[in-house]
Design a protein around this motif. Sequence first.
Motif, mmCIF file in Angstrom:
data_model
loop_
_atom_site.group_PDB
_atom_site.id
_atom_site.type_symbol
_atom_site.label_atom_id
_atom_site.label_comp_id
_atom_site.label_asym_id
_atom_site.label_seq_id
_atom_site.Cartn_x
_atom_site.Cartn_y
_atom_site.Cartn_z
ATOM 1 N N ARG A 12 0.903 -1.210 -0.292
ATOM 2 C CA ARG A 12 -0.334 -0.129 -0.058
ATOM 3 C C ARG A 12 0.974 1.111 0.001
ATOM 4 O O ARG A 12 1.690 1.908 0.820
ATOM 5 N N GLU A 16 2.259 10.301 4.221
ATOM 6 C CA GLU A 16 2.585 10.165 5.761
ATOM 7 C C GLU A 16 2.831 11.523 6.031
ATOM 8 O O GLU A 16 4.147 11.966 6.250
ATOM 9 N N ALA B 61 1.996 3.979 11.803
ATOM 10 C CA ALA B 61 1.774 3.483 10.510
ATOM 11 C C ALA B 61 1.653 2.153 10.167
ATOM 12 O O ALA B 61 1.041 2.003 9.860
ATOM 13 N N GLN B 62 2.195 1.362 11.062
ATOM 14 C CA GLN B 62 1.976 0.335 10.710
ATOM 15 C C GLN B 62 1.646 -0.489 11.960
ATOM 16 O O GLN B 62 2.199 -0.289 13.324
ATOM 17 N N GLY B 87 -6.070 4.790 8.567
ATOM 18 C CA GLY B 87 -5.201 4.288 7.418
ATOM 19 C C GLY B 87 -3.775 3.871 8.180
ATOM 20 O O GLY B 87 -2.587 4.148 7.556
ATOM 21 N N TYR B 88 -4.019 2.688 9.065
ATOM 22 C CA TYR B 88 -2.806 1.882 9.442
ATOM 23 C C TYR B 88 -2.756 0.381 8.491
ATOM 24 O O TYR B 88 -3.784 0.481 7.614
ATOM 25 N N TYR B 89 -1.674 0.851 8.345
ATOM 26 C CA TYR B 89 -1.723 -0.680 7.907
ATOM 27 C C TYR B 89 -1.540 -2.238 8.509
ATOM 28 O O TYR B 89 -0.886 -1.670 9.744
ATOM 29 N N ASN B 91 -1.813 -5.521 10.547
ATOM 30 C CA ASN B 91 -1.013 -7.333 10.879
ATOM 31 C C ASN B 91 -1.436 -7.946 11.712
ATOM 32 O O ASN B 91 -1.796 -7.151 12.816
ATOM 33 N N ASP B 113 -5.106 -5.916 6.440
ATOM 34 C CA ASP B 113 -3.919 -5.778 4.556
ATOM 35 C C ASP B 113 -3.261 -7.291 5.215
ATOM 36 O O ASP B 113 -3.055 -7.559 3.919
#
Lengths: 87, 378
Positions: A12, A16, B61-62, B87-89, B91, B113
């Motif tokens: 993706r 940011e 973000a992760q 808007g996080y990825y 896991n 994701d």
Amino acid sequence: MNEVPRFRRGFRFQWEPAQESYVLLYPEGMVKLNGSAGAILNQVDGQRTVADIVASLEQQFPDAGPLGKDVSEFLQDARHQHWIELS
Amino acid sequence: MSTTNPHNAGPPLWLLAELTYRCPLQCPYCSNPLDFAQTQQELTTEEWVSVLRQGRTMGAAQLGFSGGEPLVRQDLAELIAEARHLGYYTNLITSGLGLTEAKVDAFAEAGLDHIQVSFQASDPELNNAVAGSRKAFDQKLALARAVKEAGYPMVLNFVIHRHNIHQMNDIMDLCERLGADYVELATCQYYGWAFENREGLMPSKAQLVKAEQEVNRYRERLQQSGSAMKLIFVTPDYYEERPKACMNGWGNLFLTVAPDGTALPCHSARLLPIDFPNVRDMDLQNIWYDSPGFNHYRGDTWMPEPCRSCDEKEKDFGGCRCQAYLLTGKADNADPVCSKSSYHDRILAARKAADHATAGLTELVYRNADNSRLFFRG
């Protein structure tokens, strides 16, 4: 030049704000992209061909001169890294 | 919100949400604290949502959902949806037990994701013996296939130790057959339950060298065939001469929130004699930038010798605080993995023990609530 790049499954691309850059997110990883990598990948939508992307970037950055070689090389490299597929 | 941020720390780009310590498996190398059964009162859905929002605002973000087994949380789909919306990825790190095809699809719809399924071995007998569960392996295989079908990238994780390290080729074959995109072959690191079981888990140098050669050969073969399957082989610290840059530095990138809301610079740090803040008492911004717990090992003024005058201190930050604490009794000390540490002989002794270890799987202490209670009752 007629190939269409698309992000590989699980990848993706997004802006940011905290890092003031585009990043590429994938399982348990993140690549912070420099300005030109971000500008190129921002054009990847699974529809546009490499030629479309080059044309769009040349229009966006008229002072940069011809961009075909740089963009193609970058996209080949991105494919080699398995970030995108070209078909 | 004002912060002092005395060390000019960057944002926590990685947030690990340990939703629960509950788990149907009993892996003897679990990284959860030995006294996990003492932890009560998991954060509520609302409290987790607040943590996710705060983390995202700060730049995370992760996001990893782990545990324990995160699937035992009934609100998992709701948390995934919120995280994705922010808007996080996202896991999901799971044993696969309790994951149904319906859930795989529901999570996909919520925007998950990536699902990482962990295996204990490449064959059912060994897998189930290590996991302490009779049905684990078949369920995992079925789930791995369902994950792939639902369009997720497939990440398989194998924890490697002396009882399965001989299976490297079989493991990689299995992963290729399943169509894995990433394979993590992570040799045990010795924290939590794995530290307790170190003698029974640590491979010998000879085993490790052989495994590494097998992985390298397999990698070459994958590259020649143009396969996108990526092998990540994590070797144990105990066979290094210099420590790792643990977590890329204390409070530098990673923020873990434990099931009861305790905020930690890594998922093992709970074992340290440091007072860590709780998201129930303090907002995440203050926790990260201002709390004494998170500032404890930032910078380098805390370092004793040999780290203080070492020209590699900015590269490895003196290694891992948990390893220093577990092996020397003092968390400030250099990570004894380093050959400059005066405690390095303890690492050498562990290597020597691994050359002569005879303990079988049945002699390990399995991670379950009964065994955990023994640790906090003392």
